[in-house]
Design a protein around this motif. Structure first.
Motif, short mmCIF file in Angstrom:
data_model
loop_
_atom_site.label_atom_id
_atom_site.label_comp_id
_atom_site.label_asym_id
_atom_site.label_seq_id
_atom_site.Cartn_x
_atom_site.Cartn_y
_atom_site.Cartn_z
N SER A 140 -5.91 10.50 -12.02
CA SER A 140 -7.13 9.84 -12.46
C SER A 140 -7.64 8.91 -11.38
O SER A 140 -6.91 8.03 -10.91
N ALA A 141 -8.89 9.08 -10.99
CA ALA A 141 -9.47 8.22 -9.96
C ALA A 141 -9.52 6.77 -10.42
O ALA A 141 -9.31 5.84 -9.65
N GLY A 142 -9.82 6.56 -11.71
CA GLY A 142 -9.85 5.20 -12.24
C GLY A 142 -8.51 4.54 -12.14
O GLY A 142 -8.41 3.33 -11.89
N LEU A 143 -7.43 5.29 -12.33
CA LEU A 143 -6.08 4.73 -12.24
C LEU A 143 -5.77 4.33 -10.81
O LEU A 143 -5.18 3.28 -10.55
N VAL A 144 -6.18 5.15 -9.85
CA VAL A 144 -5.93 4.86 -8.44
C VAL A 144 -6.65 3.59 -8.00
O VAL A 144 -6.07 2.68 -7.42
N ILE A 145 -7.96 3.52 -8.30
CA ILE A 145 -8.77 2.43 -7.77
C ILE A 145 -8.64 1.15 -8.59
O ILE A 145 -8.44 0.07 -8.05
N VAL A 146 -8.72 1.29 -9.92
CA VAL A 146 -8.85 0.10 -10.76
C VAL A 146 -7.51 -0.40 -11.29
O VAL A 146 -7.10 -1.53 -11.01
N GLU A 147 -6.83 0.42 -12.05
CA GLU A 147 -5.68 -0.05 -12.80
C GLU A 147 -4.51 -0.49 -11.91
O GLU A 147 -3.76 -1.39 -12.28
N VAL A 148 -4.35 0.17 -10.77
CA VAL A 148 -3.24 -0.19 -9.89
C VAL A 148 -3.75 -0.80 -8.59
O VAL A 148 -3.31 -1.88 -8.18
N GLY A 149 -4.70 -0.13 -7.94
CA GLY A 149 -5.16 -0.58 -6.64
C GLY A 149 -5.86 -1.92 -6.66
O GLY A 149 -5.35 -2.92 -6.12
N LEU A 150 -7.03 -1.99 -7.29
CA LEU A 150 -7.81 -3.23 -7.31
C LEU A 150 -7.16 -4.32 -8.16
O LEU A 150 -7.31 -5.50 -7.87
N ALA A 151 -6.48 -3.92 -9.21
CA ALA A 151 -5.92 -4.92 -10.12
C ALA A 151 -4.63 -5.53 -9.63
O ALA A 151 -4.32 -6.68 -9.97
N VAL A 152 -3.86 -4.80 -8.82
CA VAL A 152 -2.55 -5.31 -8.42
C VAL A 152 -2.38 -5.35 -6.89
O VAL A 152 -2.11 -6.41 -6.31
N VAL A 153 -2.52 -4.21 -6.25
CA VAL A 153 -2.18 -4.12 -4.83
C VAL A 153 -3.11 -4.96 -3.96
O VAL A 153 -2.66 -5.76 -3.13
N VAL A 154 -4.42 -4.81 -4.12
CA VAL A 154 -5.37 -5.55 -3.29
C VAL A 154 -5.22 -7.06 -3.44
O VAL A 154 -5.13 -7.78 -2.44
N PRO A 155 -5.16 -7.60 -4.67
CA PRO A 155 -4.96 -9.05 -4.79
C PRO A 155 -3.65 -9.54 -4.18
O PRO A 155 -3.62 -10.60 -3.56
N PRO A 188 0.82 -1.23 0.00
CA PRO A 188 0.00 0.00 0.00
C PRO A 188 0.85 1.27 0.00
O PRO A 188 0.46 2.28 -0.61
N LEU A 189 2.00 1.24 0.68
CA LEU A 189 2.85 2.42 0.71
C LEU A 189 3.41 2.74 -0.67
O LEU A 189 3.53 3.92 -1.03
N VAL A 190 3.74 1.72 -1.43
CA VAL A 190 4.21 1.93 -2.80
C VAL A 190 3.11 2.58 -3.63
O VAL A 190 3.37 3.48 -4.44
N LEU A 191 1.87 2.13 -3.43
CA LEU A 191 0.75 2.71 -4.17
C LEU A 191 0.58 4.19 -3.82
O LEU A 191 0.36 5.02 -4.71
N VAL A 192 0.67 4.52 -2.54
CA VAL A 192 0.56 5.92 -2.11
C VAL A 192 1.69 6.75 -2.70
O VAL A 192 1.47 7.87 -3.19
N ALA A 193 2.91 6.21 -2.66
CA ALA A 193 4.05 6.94 -3.21
C ALA A 193 3.90 7.15 -4.71
O ALA A 193 4.23 8.23 -5.24
N LEU A 194 3.35 6.16 -5.40
CA LEU A 194 3.13 6.29 -6.84
C LEU A 194 2.12 7.39 -7.14
O LEU A 194 2.33 8.23 -8.03
N ALA A 195 1.02 7.41 -6.38
CA ALA A 195 0.00 8.43 -6.58
C ALA A 195 0.56 9.82 -6.31
O ALA A 195 0.30 10.77 -7.07
N ALA A 196 1.33 9.95 -5.23
CA ALA A 196 1.91 11.25 -4.89
C ALA A 196 2.91 11.70 -5.93
O ALA A 196 2.98 12.89 -6.29
N THR A 197 3.69 10.76 -6.46
CA THR A 197 4.69 11.10 -7.48
C THR A 197 4.03 11.58 -8.76
O THR A 197 4.44 12.58 -9.35
N VAL A 198 2.99 10.87 -9.20
CA VAL A 198 2.27 11.28 -10.41
C VAL A 198 1.65 12.66 -10.23
O VAL A 198 1.70 13.50 -11.13
N ARG A 199 1.09 12.88 -9.06
CA ARG A 199 0.48 14.20 -8.77
C ARG A 199 1.54 15.30 -8.81
O ARG A 199 1.32 16.39 -9.37
N ALA A 200 2.71 15.02 -8.23
CA ALA A 200 3.78 16.02 -8.19
C ALA A 200 4.35 16.31 -9.57
O ALA A 200 4.66 17.46 -9.91
N LEU A 201 4.45 15.27 -10.40
CA LEU A 201 5.05 15.44 -11.72
C LEU A 201 4.11 16.14 -12.69
O LEU A 201 4.54 16.94 -13.52
#
Length: 236
Positions: free
Chosen positions: A45-60, A26-39
């Motif tokens: 994108s909410a869909g990227l946070v929840i679906v493409e990375v969160g639900l598809a990779v981190v949660v499983p 989960p920390l990697v996911l948070v760092a990724l979101a923060a990095t994309v926002r900073a850059l």
């Protein structure tokens, strides 16, 4: 549920290196979101946070590590026979271990997705949706992976194949696979609870609820049956 068994399962999860890996995802996911926002300087994108990375990779992955951590090693090395020698129902043992793994994975997944949504700058409704999706997905995936862990010595590999190959590949190629996808069930229930639109939430709510219940009952029930069979045969 047996509180002693659940407590021991929690200790096994959080008292080893596995606990650091569970927290790191989960920390990697948070760092990724923060990095994309900073850059980009724009809300992620909410869909990227929840679906493409969160639900598809981190949660499983979190659920897979948790489920295998409470059941797989004991079956692999045969130490589960000591637990099975106690006068506790095998189904209670399975339910207790699932509950421990589900609680850990749900807290980490829900908190991780919500924190990533906040770091990505999405609105409060999507933050709530992220938290709900993380919790529901973690509970369902944990039950499924407990089944796979009990069914085979290669539960980790089987879980990876399901989550990262079948759900990712077949869901994009075969639209009908959503009716067998834990991610699709999770998205549909989340869409109803949080009032957001998710890409795979095209199945009926009634079907999603029934399918989610089937995953829970079948996952925990099969794990209990497998433990019962393990004791009777004594061949593992």
């Amino acid at each position: 549920m047996n509180l002693t068994i659940a407590r021991l399962a929690l200790r096994a999860l959080l008292g080893q290196k596995r606990g650091f890996v569970l927290l790191a995802l989960p920390l990697v996911l948070v760092a990724l979101a923060a990095t994309v926002r900073a850059l980009t300087g724009e809300p992620m994108s909410a869909g990227l946070v929840i679906v493409e990375v969160g639900l598809a990779v981190v949660v499983p992955l979190v659920a897979l590590l948790a489920a295998n951590g409470v059941l797989g090693p004991e079956i692999d090395d045969g130490s589960v026979v000591y637990l099975l020698s106690t006068p506790v129902s095998r189904y209670v043992v399975a339910a207790s271990k699932w509950a421990a793994a589900a609680c850990v994975s749900a807290m980490l997944s829900s908190g991780g997705l919500a924190a990533a949504a906040l770091a990505g700058g999405v609105n409060s409704q999507w933050v709530l949706g992220s938290a709900v999706a993380g919790a529901i997905g973690a509970v369902l995936y944990t039950a499924l992976f407990c089944l796979l862990s009990a069914a085979t010595r290669h539960g980790m590999v089987a879980g990876l194949i399901y989550a990262l190959v079948l759900e990712r590949a077949l869901a994009s190629l075969l639209s009908g696979f959503r009716y067998l996808s834990v991610q699709a069930f999770t998205q549909r229930i989340t869409e109803s609870v949080a009032g957001i639109d998710l890409p795979l939430a095209t199945i009926g709510l009634g079907y999603a609820l029934i399918a989610a219940l089937v995953v829970l009952v079948l996952g925990v029930g099969f794990a209990g049956w497998r433990l019962q069979r393990f004791q009777l045969r004594g061949d593992e």
